[in-house]
Scaffold this motif. Sequence first.
Motif, PDB file in Angstrom:
ATOM      1  N   ALA A  96      41.495   1.276   0.466  1.00  0.00           N
ATOM      2  CA  ALA A  96      40.304   2.124   0.388  1.00  0.00           C
ATOM      3  C   ALA A  96      40.336   2.986  -0.872  1.00  0.00           C
ATOM      4  N   GLN A  97      41.506   3.517  -1.197  1.00  0.00           N
ATOM      5  CA  GLN A  97      41.631   4.344  -2.398  1.00  0.00           C
ATOM      6  C   GLN A  97      41.354   3.529  -3.655  1.00  0.00           C
ATOM      7  N   VAL A  98      41.866   2.302  -3.698  1.00  0.00           N
ATOM      8  CA  VAL A  98      41.637   1.442  -4.857  1.00  0.00           C
ATOM      9  C   VAL A  98      40.159   1.099  -4.986  1.00  0.00           C
ATOM     10  N   LEU A  99      39.504   0.753  -3.865  1.00  0.00           N
ATOM     11  CA  LEU A  99      38.094   0.387  -3.906  1.00  0.00           C
ATOM     12  C   LEU A  99      37.226   1.570  -4.319  1.00  0.00           C
ATOM     13  N   ILE A 100      37.582   2.752  -3.857  1.00  0.00           N
ATOM     14  CA  ILE A 100      36.832   3.944  -4.271  1.00  0.00           C
ATOM     15  C   ILE A 100      36.912   4.107  -5.779  1.00  0.00           C
ATOM     16  N   GLY A 101      38.124   3.941  -6.326  1.00  0.00           N
ATOM     17  CA  GLY A 101      38.280   4.032  -7.774  1.00  0.00           C
ATOM     18  C   GLY A 101      37.490   2.965  -8.507  1.00  0.00           C
ATOM     19  N   THR A 102      37.401   1.777  -7.916  1.00  0.00           N
ATOM     20  CA  THR A 102      36.697   0.680  -8.572  1.00  0.00           C
ATOM     21  C   THR A 102      35.193   0.913  -8.607  1.00  0.00           C
ATOM     22  N   VAL A 103      34.603   1.283  -7.464  1.00  0.00           N
ATOM     23  CA  VAL A 103      33.149   1.419  -7.409  1.00  0.00           C
ATOM     24  C   VAL A 103      32.657   2.652  -8.144  1.00  0.00           C
ATOM     25  N   THR A 104      33.496   3.658  -8.335  1.00  0.00           N
ATOM     26  CA  THR A 104      33.071   4.823  -9.096  1.00  0.00           C
ATOM     27  C   THR A 104      33.206   4.597 -10.590  1.00  0.00           C
ATOM     28  N   GLY A 105      33.792   3.474 -10.971  1.00  0.00           N
ATOM     29  CA  GLY A 105      33.897   3.140 -12.386  1.00  0.00           C
ATOM     30  C   GLY A 105      34.930   3.941 -13.132  1.00  0.00           C
ATOM     31  N   GLN A 106      35.796   4.608 -12.421  1.00  0.00           N
ATOM     32  CA  GLN A 106      36.771   5.459 -13.080  1.00  0.00           C
ATOM     33  C   GLN A 106      38.155   4.833 -13.182  1.00  0.00           C
ATOM     34  N   GLY A 107      38.348   3.645 -12.581  1.00  0.00           N
ATOM     35  CA  GLY A 107      39.599   2.927 -12.723  1.00  0.00           C
ATOM     36  C   GLY A 107      40.807   3.718 -12.295  1.00  0.00           C
ATOM     37  N   ASP A 108      41.813   3.698 -13.153  1.00  0.00           N
ATOM     38  CA  ASP A 108      43.084   4.333 -12.824  1.00  0.00           C
ATOM     39  C   ASP A 108      42.934   5.836 -12.598  1.00  0.00           C
ATOM     40  N   ARG A 109      42.070   6.478 -13.357  1.00  0.00           N
ATOM     41  CA  ARG A 109      41.909   7.929 -13.209  1.00  0.00           C
ATOM     42  C   ARG A 109      41.384   8.274 -11.824  1.00  0.00           C
ATOM     43  N   ALA A 110      40.419   7.496 -11.344  1.00  0.00           N
ATOM     44  CA  ALA A 110      39.890   7.760  -9.999  1.00  0.00           C
ATOM     45  C   ALA A 110      40.948   7.496  -8.942  1.00  0.00           C
ATOM     46  N   ARG A 111      41.724   6.416  -9.121  1.00  0.00           N
ATOM     47  CA  ARG A 111      42.788   6.129  -8.163  1.00  0.00           C
ATOM     48  C   ARG A 111      43.824   7.245  -8.169  1.00  0.00           C
ATOM     49  N   ASP A 112      44.127   7.757  -9.354  1.00  0.00           N
ATOM     50  CA  ASP A 112      45.096   8.853  -9.445  1.00  0.00           C
ATOM     51  C   ASP A 112      44.569  10.095  -8.734  1.00  0.00           C
ATOM     52  N   ARG A 113      43.281  10.370  -8.906  1.00  0.00           N
ATOM     53  CA  ARG A 113      42.698  11.541  -8.238  1.00  0.00           C
ATOM     54  C   ARG A 113      42.694  11.362  -6.727  1.00  0.00           C
ATOM     55  N   ALA A 114      42.351  10.144  -6.286  1.00  0.00           N
ATOM     56  CA  ALA A 114      42.353   9.885  -4.842  1.00  0.00           C
ATOM     57  C   ALA A 114      43.755  10.009  -4.280  1.00  0.00           C
ATOM     58  N   ARG A 115      44.742   9.485  -5.018  1.00  0.00           N
ATOM     59  CA  ARG A 115      46.133   9.577  -4.564  1.00  0.00           C
ATOM     60  C   ARG A 115      46.588  11.033  -4.515  1.00  0.00           C
ATOM     61  N   GLU A 116      46.194  11.806  -5.534  1.00  0.00           N
ATOM     62  CA  GLU A 116      46.588  13.210  -5.558  1.00  0.00           C
ATOM     63  C   GLU A 116      45.935  13.978  -4.418  1.00  0.00           C
ATOM     64  N   ALA A 117      44.669  13.662  -4.130  1.00  0.00           N
ATOM     65  CA  ALA A 117      43.991  14.323  -3.016  1.00  0.00           C
ATOM     66  C   ALA A 117      44.673  13.985  -1.697  1.00  0.00           C
ATOM     67  N   GLY A 118      45.095  12.734  -1.559  1.00  0.00           N
ATOM     68  CA  GLY A 118      45.819  12.331  -0.354  1.00  0.00           C
ATOM     69  C   GLY A 118      47.125  13.074  -0.211  1.00  0.00           C
ATOM     70  N   ARG A 119      47.821  13.237  -1.324  1.00  0.00           N
ATOM     71  CA  ARG A 119      49.098  13.963  -1.288  1.00  0.00           C
ATOM     72  C   ARG A 119      48.888  15.424  -0.922  1.00  0.00           C
ATOM     73  N   GLU A 120      47.850  16.033  -1.495  1.00  0.00           N
ATOM     74  CA  GLU A 120      47.574  17.427  -1.170  1.00  0.00           C
ATOM     75  C   GLU A 120      47.266  17.586   0.313  1.00  0.00           C
ATOM     76  N   SER A 121      46.514  16.629   0.863  1.00  0.00           N
ATOM     77  CA  SER A 121      46.192  16.687   2.287  1.00  0.00           C
ATOM     78  C   SER A 121      47.447  16.594   3.136  1.00  0.00           C
ATOM     79  N   ILE A 122      48.374  15.734   2.733  1.00  0.00           N
ATOM     80  CA  ILE A 122      49.628  15.586   3.478  1.00  0.00           C
ATOM     81  C   ILE A 122      50.447  16.868   3.389  1.00  0.00           C
ATOM     82  N   LEU A 123      50.541  17.436   2.201  1.00  0.00           N
ATOM     83  CA  LEU A 123      51.313  18.674   2.029  1.00  0.00           C
ATOM     84  C   LEU A 123      50.747  19.806   2.889  1.00  0.00           C
ATOM     85  N   GLU A 124      49.425  19.857   3.004  1.00  0.00           N
ATOM     86  CA  GLU A 124      48.796  20.924   3.779  1.00  0.00           C
ATOM     87  C   GLU A 124      48.946  20.726   5.282  1.00  0.00           C
TER      88      GLU A 124
END
Length: 244
Positions: A96-124
Amino acid sequence: MTANAMRAAAAHSPVDPAAALDLLTAEIAQQGSRRAVGANLRVLRAALHRAPRPGRTSTQGPVSLRGGAAESNDLIGVFTELVATTLTERQCLELAQVLIGTVTGQGDRARDRAREAGRESILESFELLDSMQVAEVLAPTSRPTRSVAQKRRKAGELIGLPVSARPDYRYPAFQLDRERHRIHPLVRHANRRLDVEHDPYGAASWWLTPVSILDGRSPLEDLEAGELTDIAIDNILDAGRRGM
């Protein structure tokens, strides 16, 4: 027989799974995974478009295997159902994170942001301890040192979540039995199977994820309620590896 020939023959006779596996393995080795998988998906999409649906006759004439989103709905439905039933929950989240990055056209940067958001959610989601606080629990009669937590983390017994490029680590407090000054035995058992040293955030997510085996509760919820068992842990992990 080539993979393309096998696809053509499939309309007339069942495909031998072992033979298909060998042919597709060779195809991936020759063409690379992206081209080989893409070719097979295009053929499947065309076959789904041609096959009759309820209330509709089959498509007549040749079907183009190039582009065109008009025919993709059936393939998307089949693909979604297969993903839901064959991938683990963690793999579904990663997809899901990869597909979100793909459809938003942001590639690796979007995937990195999605991954970072996931990590922040886990930490919280956890009460977190630093290495010195872990040492105070596990070795209360000794001078606290970071090596106590580091040793357990590298042994795969303790989830340590990296929080900076350095990196520095934070340890979810639920893992520790403070009264007995130890890692909870059930946590150690699960963490060893989760490969926490190499995928700490994935392991932490596992503890938070509701599963059907626990009637919709997460492993952490059952641990805190005193209802989790090593058998339940093994059943959850084995079911995940089978894609159930």
